[in-house]
Design an enzyme around this catalytic site. Structure first.
Site, short mmCIF file in Angstrom:
data_model
loop_
_atom_site.label_atom_id
_atom_site.label_comp_id
_atom_site.label_asym_id
_atom_site.label_seq_id
_atom_site.Cartn_x
_atom_site.Cartn_y
_atom_site.Cartn_z
N GLU A 329 20.27 -42.14 3.54
CA GLU A 329 19.04 -41.47 3.93
C GLU A 329 18.28 -40.90 2.72
O GLU A 329 18.12 -39.68 2.58
CB GLU A 329 19.34 -40.34 4.92
CG GLU A 329 19.94 -40.83 6.22
CD GLU A 329 20.44 -39.69 7.10
OE1 GLU A 329 20.36 -38.52 6.65
OE2 GLU A 329 20.91 -39.95 8.21
N PRO A 330 17.78 -41.74 1.84
CA PRO A 330 16.98 -41.22 0.72
C PRO A 330 15.61 -40.76 1.21
O PRO A 330 14.98 -41.40 2.04
CB PRO A 330 16.85 -42.42 -0.21
CG PRO A 330 16.93 -43.61 0.72
CD PRO A 330 17.88 -43.20 1.81
N GLY A 331 15.16 -39.65 0.70
CA GLY A 331 13.81 -39.17 1.00
C GLY A 331 13.10 -38.82 -0.29
O GLY A 331 12.21 -39.54 -0.75
N ARG A 383 8.67 -24.61 -3.20
CA ARG A 383 10.01 -24.84 -3.74
C ARG A 383 10.40 -23.89 -4.87
O ARG A 383 11.55 -23.45 -4.92
CB ARG A 383 10.15 -26.30 -4.20
CG ARG A 383 10.10 -27.29 -3.04
CD ARG A 383 10.49 -28.69 -3.47
NE ARG A 383 11.89 -28.76 -3.84
CZ ARG A 383 12.35 -28.85 -5.08
NH1 ARG A 383 11.50 -28.89 -6.11
NH2 ARG A 383 13.64 -28.89 -5.31
N TYR A 387 13.77 -22.08 -3.97
CA TYR A 387 14.96 -22.64 -4.61
C TYR A 387 15.03 -22.42 -6.12
O TYR A 387 15.88 -23.02 -6.78
CB TYR A 387 15.03 -24.17 -4.37
CG TYR A 387 14.85 -24.63 -2.97
CD1 TYR A 387 15.60 -24.10 -1.93
CD2 TYR A 387 13.92 -25.61 -2.65
CE1 TYR A 387 15.44 -24.53 -0.63
CE2 TYR A 387 13.75 -26.06 -1.35
CZ TYR A 387 14.51 -25.51 -0.35
OH TYR A 387 14.35 -25.94 0.95
N CYS A 414 -1.20 -13.44 -3.08
CA CYS A 414 -0.86 -12.04 -3.35
C CYS A 414 0.66 -11.85 -3.35
O CYS A 414 1.21 -11.10 -2.53
CB CYS A 414 -1.53 -11.13 -2.34
SG CYS A 414 -3.31 -11.10 -2.49
N GLU A 415 1.33 -12.54 -4.22
CA GLU A 415 2.78 -12.46 -4.39
C GLU A 415 3.10 -12.67 -5.86
O GLU A 415 2.63 -13.64 -6.47
CB GLU A 415 3.50 -13.55 -3.57
CG GLU A 415 3.33 -13.45 -2.07
CD GLU A 415 4.16 -12.34 -1.45
OE1 GLU A 415 5.08 -11.83 -2.13
OE2 GLU A 415 3.86 -11.99 -0.30
N TYR A 444 8.77 -32.37 -0.10
CA TYR A 444 8.95 -30.97 0.27
C TYR A 444 7.87 -30.04 -0.28
O TYR A 444 8.09 -28.83 -0.34
CB TYR A 444 10.34 -30.47 -0.17
CG TYR A 444 11.44 -31.32 0.41
CD1 TYR A 444 11.75 -31.26 1.76
CD2 TYR A 444 12.14 -32.23 -0.39
CE1 TYR A 444 12.74 -32.07 2.31
CE2 TYR A 444 13.13 -33.03 0.15
CZ TYR A 444 13.42 -32.95 1.50
OH TYR A 444 14.39 -33.75 2.03
#
Length: 490
Positions: A329-331, A383, A387, A414-415, A444
């Protein structure tokens, strides 16, 4: 500009070197067909980023359709060749969660791949694209009854069951319809993948899969995995196709895949012998890494295929069993590098940051870090904040002879954690209005995008043979307001 005499900033991570040429595109982060033209602009199949910005605006996901198709074919051809003598080839399921729209689903089918989905929404995309249900799989640790029914309505080729509770629900729903559900059992082989904790999925303490540990259920001597096999074989409404595992994502080393394959084949052989059954299929998941930065070293599809085939061939011989039909299942490995995100630079500022004394040999020494703000951010690439993912970037609208400057590419939200590229060397003369390109954003990024701060999600443009077309329209403010029911039609 060459940077032979330029020293790396003490604020930079150890892996980040000063590029020899700030204007050069560093392979393998970019799709085939991405180049620099004589004016120093990044181009894709001959189309310049300034042309793309003028036609579609920024931020913008820019995808090479040809590169996507080429990578999809490479996986299918490489795995078919490597496993030809073992099980006649491999079923390659594109992991739609990485990025899915109807155009991509159609490309997947046209290149001979199948499609893996994780929700009713992804099934809806597959249906709209006209994908045969036999070539679809459905994942998910908490499938709704509606999703299970939809899978049966579409005659899906497989439902990957994640728990004993779900197995019972699938069996009951299929039985109530007078049908048989084709099921695979997702197991957690306890393999530690060398990746971020949140994307390592084969250890015991997480939500996915049926444990292979013997003390994982109250049934004495049975693991959750074996209890599921016993239950599945007892349900008249379940056709147990085989076993499935997925050890994580963004993995470069083959060791984890080899250990997982050996453990699952051993378990498969034991279950076949104990319950006098045949489990004809084994899915070894995906998770193959791509190059987000110059130091990442992804393996070619053929190398991955040959390494996995060698393990399966040897283990089946050791167990004296016929190999099940293998699927993968490569994505990310297909779509990730096909795409870059195009941004326009806005505000810039430089701050002084204390450098670690252990690196400089001096106390209270500060070094500059420049913040380069762009017109997107965590709403189009979550991401880095999720992560701690690293990316790279390049000045895309022109060449520069300026010196390299350690920079942090940030968004407009605003982060303080709204970081697109944590550390990268960019020319010192980057200014408002310049275009930056961030490679490796095909997987992603759009899929995790949001409307935080009411930013409209960017569009996705597919480029092929010098022509660009929208495959996902960018949102407008009207799109954002259309769901707001607080005010009557204004």
């Amino acid at each position: 500009m060459t940077t032979d005499a330029v020293h790396a900033s003490p604020l930079a991570p150890e892996w980040l070197a000063v590029p020899e040429d700030l204007n050069a595109l560093q392979s393998p982060m970019w799709a085939a067909g991405v180049e620099k033209n004589d004016a120093g602009e990044v181009t894709i199949d001959g189309l310049s980023v300034s042309e793309l910005k003028e036609q579609f605006g920024t931020p913008l996901f820019v995808m090479s359709e040809s590169d996507f198709r080429s990578r999809a074919r490479a996986f299918k051809d490489a795995f078919d060749a490597a496993f030809a003598d073992i099980c006649g080839g491999v079923d390659v399921y594109y992991a739609g969660k990485s990025f899915l729209c109807t155009a991509v689903a159609s490309w997947v089918a046209e290149e001979g791949l199948r499609l893996d989905t994780c929700s009713g929404g992804e099934l809806a995309v597959a249906a709209r694209a006209g994908i045969d249900g036999a070539n679809l799989g459905l994942h998910g640790n908490n499938k709704s009854d509606a999703e299970i029914n939809r899978a049966l309505d579409m005659s899906l080729g497989r439902i990957v069951v994640d728990s004993l509770d779900e197995l019972e629900r699938v069996a009951k729903i299929a039985s109530s319809r007078g049908e048989t559900a084709k099921v695979m059992l997702r197991l957690t082989p306890g393999v530690h993948a060398h990746t971020h904790e949140f994307i390592a999925t084969a250890h015991e303490d997480q939500k996915f899969g049926l444990s292979m540990a013997e003390d994982s259920t109250e049934e004495a001597g049975l693991s959750a995995a074996e209890e599921a096999v016993a239950a599945a074989t007892s349900y008249p409404s379940i056709e147990l196709l085989g076993l499935h595992c997925h050890i994580g994502s963004q993995i470069f080393e083959p060791d984890g895949f080899a250990v997982a394959a050996e453990k699952l084949l051993g378990f498969l052989a034991a279950m076949q012998a104990k319950y006098s059954i045949v489990l004809p299929e084994l899915d070894l998941g995906g998770g193959y890494g791509i190059a987000y930065t110059p130091v990442d070293t992804p393996r070619p599809a053929a190398e991955i295929a040959q390494a996995m085939a060698a393990v399966v061939r040897a283990k089946c011989a050791e167990l004296a069993i016929a190999s099940p039909r293998i699927s993968i299942e490569p994505g990310r490995a297909i779509v990730g590098s096909t795409t870059f995100t195009l941004y326009e630079v806005g505000t810039l500022k430089t701050v002084r940051v204390d450098a670690p004394a252990a690196l400089t040999g001096q106390e209270n020494v500060t070094y500059p870090r420049r913040y380069v703000s762009v017109d997107g951010g965590m709403s189009d690439n979550a991401r880095p904040v999720l992560y701690d993912a690293d990316y790279s970037a390049i000045l895309a609208s022109r060449d520069s002879e300026a010196a390299p400057q350690l920079s942090r590419v940030v968004g407009k939200h605003c982060e303080s954690g709204d970081i697109v590229v944590r550390d990268v060397y960019l020319p010192a003369d980057v200014a408002a209005g310049d275009l930056l390109a961030v490679p490796g954003t095909g997987a992603y990024c759009w899929a995790l995008s949001s409307n935080y701060n009411y930013l409209a999600r960017p569009g996705v443009v597919a480029v092929r043979d010098g022509a660009a077309r929208l495959i996902v329209r960018g949102e407008t403010e009207e799109d954002l307001l259309n769901r707001d029911m607080g005010v009557a039609n204004v």
